[in-house]
Design an enzyme around this catalytic site. Structure first.
Site, PDB file in Angstrom:
ATOM      1  CB  VAL A 121      43.438 101.730  27.961  1.00 40.02           C
ATOM      2  CG1 VAL A 121      43.547 100.786  29.143  1.00 40.02           C
ATOM      3  CG2 VAL A 121      44.789 102.366  27.631  1.00 40.02           C
ATOM      4  CG  ASN A 174      48.444 102.522  36.872  1.00 39.95           C
ATOM      5  OD1 ASN A 174      49.266 103.274  37.390  1.00 39.95           O
ATOM      6  ND2 ASN A 174      48.779 101.318  36.410  1.00 39.95           N
ATOM      7  CB  SER A 206      53.994 112.028  35.901  1.00 41.47           C
ATOM      8  OG  SER A 206      55.394 112.222  35.980  1.00 41.47           O
ATOM      9  CE1 TYR A 266      54.012 109.310  31.369  1.00 43.34           C
ATOM     10  CE2 TYR A 266      55.393 110.806  32.654  1.00 43.34           C
ATOM     11  CZ  TYR A 266      54.565 109.696  32.583  1.00 43.34           C
ATOM     12  OH  TYR A 266      54.294 108.977  33.729  1.00 43.34           O
ATOM     13  CB  ALA A 325      51.788 117.809  26.678  1.00 41.60           C
ATOM     14  CE  LYS A 384      50.817 110.056  33.101  1.00 41.78           C
ATOM     15  NZ  LYS A 384      49.633 109.194  33.316  1.00 41.78           N
TER      16      LYS A 384
END
Length: 288
Positions: free
Chosen positions: A81, A107, A163, A176, A178, A180
């Protein structure tokens, strides 16, 4: 009460006899396992035509085979992605096969945990690239399909996966958390910019869901990033706390991937036709 419940059930059954997503086309990234796989299977069951995308195309194809064996319709599109050509690749495959696009569920993702004071730039940058830049570029590339002049009567939406770490932070996950958190701001902006075209945009923030990201790191699950393996999971594993109630979760247990997928289904379905710019917390009550 029983009669009223029968009326409500009958109403939805009659309105959507072939599923909540009948005839709609949905792209799901990171759909070869975990939450993404559960989403793909559930959406197909609800009548959607599903574009199953994953870094591992062979695994994505297996999900497609599951869907087809159950009477559904799906195609697999492999790829990173984060690659520059990914948006064009997946959108072309989608339009060539189905001629339209109703929903994108961003996702795909993974964790690359380090304590903040020891986290290298590459660990921060790659998480931002996959969790923020990649969804941004896919949504941007899909703009001509969503920003239809005069709007559209079809159900159309964007769902970006976040999350609980993006809402409250988490030890060892500065990158992670930051990323999300950024997803939420981006989603609200999409909702404001595209609402006039009849497009909804929502975020779903998961808590403790039983996936390879919350399994024991000792199991050796890894993902190859820039030619290097990145270990997945948590040291010792989050497990189910030996069947005992999980501290910090009012419901006392982790979610299954199917329960996580149910939340996404709600957001893209007509049941959420007036829900946009929202962050749905699927956390069992964590963080309240």
């Amino acid at each position: 009460m029983a009669d009223r419940l029968k009326q409500v059930t009958s109403h939805f059954t009659n309105s959507c006899p072939n599923g909540l997503l009948n005839g709609e086309v949905v792209i799901v990234t990171g759909a070869a396992q975990g939450i993404g796989r559960s989403c793909a299977l559930l959406f197909a069951k609800e009548g959607a035509k599903v574009v199953v995308s994953d870094l591992d195309e062979a695994k994505a194809q297996k999900v497609v085979e599951e869907i087809k064996s159950a009477g559904g319709d799906a195609i697999a599109v492999g790829g990173d992605v984060g690659a520059d050509d990914f948006p064009e690749k997946i959108l072309k495959a989608t339009i060539d096969k189905y001629g339209k696009l109703n929903h994108i569920v961003n996702n795909a993702g993974f964790t690359y945990d380090k304590m903040l004071h020891t986290m290298p730039d590459e660990a921060f940058d790659v998480i931002m690239k996959i969790h923020v830049r990649a969804p941004f570029r896919l949504v941007r590339a899909a703009a001509p399909l969503f920003r239809v002049k005069g709007g559209s009567k079809e159900n159309r939406s964007i769902v970006n996966v976040s999350s609980i770490a993006g809402l409250h932070g988490n030890v060892g996950q500065a990158n992670y958390s930051a990323a999300k958190a950024a997803v939420t701001g981006m989603t609200k902006t999409i909702a404001k910019e595209w609402g006039g075209f009849g497009v909804r945009a929502n975020t779903i923030a998961f808590g403790f869901v039983q996936t390879r990201l919350t399994a024991a790191k000792e199991k050796g699950e890894a993902i190859i990033i820039n030619g290097k393996p990145v270990a997945l999971g948590i040291p010792g594993g989050a497990g189910g706390n030996g069947g005992k109630p999980v501290p910090g979760i009012p419901l006392g247990r982790p979610a299954s991937t199917d329960e996580a997928a149910n939340g996404v289904l709600f957001l893209i379905s007509p049941l959420a036709s007036y829900v946009s710019g929202h962050t749905l917390e699927v956390t069992g009550g964590s963080g309240i």
